[in-house]
Structures are given as structure tokens and as C-alpha cells.
Design a protein around this motif. Structure first.
Motif, PDB file in Angstrom:
ATOM      1  N   ALA A   1      -1.578 -11.300   9.828  1.00 22.76           N
ATOM      2  CA  ALA A   1      -1.296 -11.382   8.394  1.00 22.76           C
ATOM      3  C   ALA A   1      -1.429 -10.006   7.765  1.00 22.76           C
ATOM      4  N   VAL A   2      -0.662  -9.800   6.707  1.00 21.50           N
ATOM      5  CA  VAL A   2      -0.797  -8.605   5.883  1.00 21.50           C
ATOM      6  C   VAL A   2      -1.134  -9.069   4.464  1.00 21.50           C
ATOM      7  N   VAL A   3      -2.240  -8.574   3.934  1.00 24.70           N
ATOM      8  CA  VAL A   3      -2.676  -8.920   2.582  1.00 24.70           C
ATOM      9  C   VAL A   3      -2.460  -7.706   1.697  1.00 24.70           C
ATOM     10  N   TRP A   4      -1.623  -7.878   0.668  1.00 22.46           N
ATOM     11  CA  TRP A   4      -1.303  -6.805  -0.261  1.00 22.46           C
ATOM     12  C   TRP A   4      -2.121  -6.970  -1.540  1.00 22.46           C
ATOM     13  N   SER A   5      -2.536  -5.827  -2.098  1.00 19.39           N
ATOM     14  CA  SER A   5      -3.321  -5.884  -3.334  1.00 19.39           C
ATOM     15  C   SER A   5      -3.011  -4.650  -4.168  1.00 19.39           C
TER      16      SER A   5
END
Length: 534
Positions: free
Chosen positions: A119-123
Motif C-alpha cells: 500500500a501507498v499512503v499519501w498525506s
């Protein structure tokens, strides 16, 4: 300026017996739920508030494939949402890579091919479709309000309903072993593609304990770490070290010299976690009068001039890297001390961490006052140093048969037997506090029409750090085309000047650029890109 006494160290059992980062978080939330933990300002969250928001997203993270044992890349700017996302992934038991959000999508994609995240979590950063396309893409930009969404279509996965703190006991991350992978931080990419350094829970727990004990953290302290969280200083020293020492922990979305000292006063910060560029900026751009009224008693990283100018009792210099345990040497300066700086010294590393052995060019315990050589380190127990570099084919462990790691840095032993760090042996460029990924930058400019060969090097800046110089071979310097490529890059990767040469000096064997020869090369044409027509 207030008279501030240096703290008295009380070496207790803080952090001992804790097996993983989730246990550390849970214990500290229960111990002091109202302690501040987040971005400095008027509405800084408490530990309890941050934990409640993090807990509210655990089920959604697990269902989305970003939970227990999953490999997750967290790409975002420092914010309450970013810190809450990191906290949530720790409690979920995920393995989290912290990634520089300023890197272009193409570089991120190339890096994440080596990591293969689930997964890639963007913020706080627009997500890039080409980045890890096989991974689940999540948007944590609203996690400061408890909202987690799918990055591609905006579907809300967690809606902001907080979860009671008694659910901390059920956090999946409490089941991780101390030698399980906690996550990764990447190198700067000065000699090629940035590499992901694998770090275990033991790595972070031991680093946090070393920082908390060395800097005498206590529950009376407020630690301010105003740097991006993908660096080891703010996360390892500020967040993990602060939690270990039971301090309040404050971050900053963006460092600014102009507003720094008012913020320090307003927050009541007692400890600053900095690194060399902000220290130099503050020394040049601010004065003792600007800092008047602060309560700071300790600063990392600081020198005698900083302590004297701003009235701080204690400053710490050190040597270390993400690979070398986050920090493997440390030294304390007291205000008023004016030591003789050894010739060729870049930084006084000082004494070794008790868990780390070290030597210069294979000469352990020898060569006091001798010549410079490569610094090598070895841990005396598992988990102190990084585990290796995560590659697409597995974990590359760059240790010799006896466990020694060659840092690639130059240093020497002084007459007292302590480490003097001289410079990165790798040919590095540092702009605005960031190491420049040289190989990637050369690829970008190699595609410019009319350029037949290219190399990137540095020159001294009138301000702080280096400026990038683009050396090229061709009939002329295509300033407009160079500017067009530069506009696609983050500011710290943009060349300040271009120099045209007859040829780029290269090694005759493998064709590697001999960068240090560029300083004395015959320049046929020179263009200051800041003044060139765009």
C-alpha cells in the motif's frame, strides 16, 4: 534571557521491557494522555487525541491491505495528519517506509520498485498514478479529523468517528516482535538510486533510549523537532526519543528562521532537535535578542557559537547515519567552552554509543591523532544497526564476515580517542538541508537536446550548503531547455549554474565521473541559470 540550568540526568528504566513501537506508544498514552503530540500551534493534539484518531482508522487500514505485517510507503509532508498516519500504522502493526514527498513521481516509482509495497499512503501530497500501481493507494490527508479515503476515487474508508482509548489494548501492533521490521528510511541517493534502509523495532527502541538518556529527557521537557519526518533526526530523536523520555513532542510543518524563536517561546520548548543547515541559518538570520525569553536548555545539533549567541546551556554534536544505528557517537558542549577544533574537522563525533564498536580503516583502538580514513562500525548486539538495504530481490546486507559496516564516511581518531568526522566520502551535494540524488538528476538532464554528456557537481553557496552546477558537453549551453527540465524538479534539485566542458572527466575503467576534477576543469562557457532567460 532567562537563566536556565542544565538538567540533571536521571537514568531510569524508561522504555526497558518494551518489545515494539506500539507498546511504547500505548504505554506513553496511558501514562500521560494530555501531553502534547503533534504540530506546534494553538491546537496541538494531545497523545490521547492523536491515539483516538489513529485507532479509528485501524480497521479500515487492515481491510484495505495496509495493516498487520503489510509493507506500506507513507509519502507526505509533516502535519498532524502525517503524524497520525504514522501512529496508526504503528498501532496496526504495518511495516512503514517514510518517503520524501518532494521527490518527483518518476523517482518515487523507481524507488518503490525496490520496496514492492502492499500500500501507498499519501498525506498532504497529490498521489502519482505511476507510483507503485500494483499497491493499494490511500489518502490520509484527513486523518487529523479521523478521515481515511481511497486515493484514486475518494471513497471514504474511515469517517472520523473516534475510538475509545480502551481499544488500545487490542491494537494489532502490540503483537510484533522486537526484531520484526518496523519500517524503512531511505538514503539520499548521492551515489545512485536512494536505497531503503531496513529498521527493526529494536533499532528504534534502542535509538530512542540512547537519545533520551544522553540528552536527559524527562516529563518536564517539550521537544521541538522542526524537520521533515522522513529524516532520522525528527522521527528517531524527536518522536521516538521523546516518547521514550516521556516528553511532549512537537513538530513543524515548515522551518522558518523568521518565526522560529517566537514559536519556541510560545510552545515552551526546552529541547530542540535540529541539524546543521537550520543551525547555520539561525546563526546568520537571527540574533540573541530575537531568542530572548526562551526556555531551551539543550540543542541537537549545536556548536559553541550557537550556544553563546542564543544563551543555551548545552549543545550536542554527533556522528551517525540511518545505517549506523541512527546515531553512534555523541558529544556534549557546555556554553562558554571554546575547544580547539582539530584541523580538517567537519563535526566532532565524540564518544561512541555503548552498543557500538568503531574503527578507522580497520584499525580498532589505534591511530590516535593519526591520518583520516573510512569510518567502520559494528554493533555488539542484534538490532542496533540497520538490517540492510531492501532491494527487489531481497535484503542486501553490506556487512563483512565479522559484522563490520563500512560507512563511506571519512574520519579520524583524536588524541583523546574520540571520533572526528571529516566529510562524506561519497561525493555528495546538500541543498537546503537535503542531499541531492545525483544519479537521478544526471538522467534528467542527459535527455536535453544538444547535450552529449553531463555531470552534476557543487559549488559553495553564499548562504548555507551547496549550489548545484550542471557540467555538460555540447555545442552550447541550452539554458532554456535546462530551465524547462528544472521546473519539473523540486527546488533543492535545480541547478544554479551550467558549465560547458570539452569532456567530462571519467574513470577509464568503468566510466564513473571523477567529480572532484570538475572543480579545476577548463570551462568553455558558463551560465548563471538564475539570470539566464527562461
Amino acid at each position: 534571557m532567562h537563566a536556565i540550568r542544565a538538567p540533571r540526568c536521571q537514568f531510569g528504566e524508561r522504555g526497558r521491557g518494551v518489545r515494539n513501537l506500539a507498546e511504547l506508544v500505548v504505554d506513553r498514552v496511558r501514562r500521560r494522555p494530555q501531553a502534547r503530540f503533534g504540530i506546534a500551534g494553538e491546537s496541538t493534539p494531545t497523545r490521547a487525541q492523536a491515539a483516538e484518531l489513529a485507532l479509528s482508522s485501524l480497521e479500515a487500514l487492515q481491510e484495505a491491505g495496509a495493516g498487520y505485517g503489510r509493507r506500506v510507503a507513507l509519502i507526505g509532508t509533516t502535519s498532524d495528519s502525517h503524524l497520525t498516519a504514522w501512529l496508526a500504522l504503528v498501532l496496526a502493526g504495518a511495516e512503514t517506509a517514510l518517503v520524501n514527498p518532494d521527490y518527483p513521481d518518476e523517482l518515487l516509482a523507481e524507488m518503490l520498485e525496490q520496496l514492492s509495497p502492499d500500500a501507498v499512503v499519501w498525506s498532504g501530497r497529490a498521489h502519482g498514478p505511476p507510483v507503485a500501481p500494483e499497491a493499494v493507494q490511500l489518502d490520509a490527508g484527513g486523518l487529523d479529523q479521523g478521515v481515511l479515503a481511497a486515493a484514486l476515487d475518494g471513497t471514504v474508508l474511515a469517517d472520523g468517528a473516534t475510538t475509545r482509548l480502551d481499544r488500545l489494548a487490542d491494537a494489532p501492533g502490540l503483537g510484533r516482535d522486537r526484531f520484526d521490521t518496523a519500517g524503512w528510511m531511505h538514503t539520499s541517493g548521492t551515489t545512485g538510486l536512494p536505497k531503503f534502509c531496513e529498521q527493526t523495532h529494536e533499532y528504534f527502541l534502542r535509538l530512542g533510549r540512547f537519545i533520551a538518556d544522553s540528552m536527559c529527557f524527562s516529563d518536564a521537557d517539550t521537544v521541538l523537532a522542526p524537520l521533515p519526518m522522513f529524516h532520522i533526526n525528527p522521527l528517531g530523536y524527536g518522536v521516538v526519543g521523546g516518547l521514550t523520555g516521556d516528553t511532549e513532542v512537537l513538530g513543524l510543518e515548515r522551518f522558518s528562521a523568521r518565526g522560529f524563536w517566537p514559536l519556541v517561546r510560545d510552545t515552551g520548548a526546552t529541547v530542540l532537535i535540529l541539524h546543521a543547515p537550520p543551525v547555520e541559518i539561525l546563526k546568520r538570520a537571527t540574533s540573541g535578542a530575537d531568542a530572548a525569553g526562551h526556555r531551551v536548555s539543550r540543542v541537537f545539533f549545536a556548536d559553541p557559537d550557537f550556544l553563546e549567541t542564543f544563551g543555551v546551556p548545552l549543545g550536542f554534536s554527533a556522528y551517525g547515519s540511518t545505517e549506523a544505528g541512527g546515531l553512534c557517537h555523541i558529544w556534549v558542549w557546555r556554553r562558554g567552552e571554546r575547544p580547539d577544533h582539530p584541523e580538517g574537522m567537519s563535526r566532532y563525533g565524540g564518544r561512541a554509543r555503548h552498543e557500538v564498536q568503531w574503527r578507522i580503516d580497520g584499525m580498532a583502538g589505534a591511530g590516535r591523532g593519526g591520518p583520516a580514513g573510512e569510518i567502520e562500525v559494528r554493533a555488539d548486539r542484534p538490532g542496533v544497526l540497520f538490517a540492510g538495504y531492501r532491494r527487489a530481490g531481497g535484503l542486501a546486507q553490506p556487512f563483512d564476515d565479522d559484522g563490520w559496516f563500512a560507512t563511506g564516511d571519512l574520519g579520524r581518531v583524536d588524541e583523546a580517542g574520540n571520533l572526528v568526522f571529516i566529510e562524506r566520502a561519497s561525493e555528495s551535494i546538500r541543498v537546503k538541508g537535503e542531499f541531492v540524488p545525483i544519479g537521478y538528476l544526471e538522467q534528467c538532464f542527459a535527455s536535453v537536446d544538444g547535450v552529449t554528456d553531463v555531470a552534476v557537481w557543487r559549488r559553495n553557496s553564499e548562504l548555507v550548503d551547496d549550489e548545484i552546477v550542471l557540467y555538460l558537453v555540447g555545442p552550447s549551453i541550452p539554458a532554456g531547455a535546462i530551465a524547462a527540465v528544472s521546473r519539473q524538479l523540486p527546488p533543492f534539485m535545480r541547478p544554479a549554474a551550467a558549465a560547458r566542458l570539452a569532456e567530462i572527466p571519467r574513470d577509464s575503467g568503468v566510466g564513473k565521473v571523477r567529480r572532484r576534477l570538475l572543480d579545476d576543469a577548463t570551462v568553455l562557457e558558463w551560465v548563471d541559470l538564475a539570470e539566464a532567460p527562461r
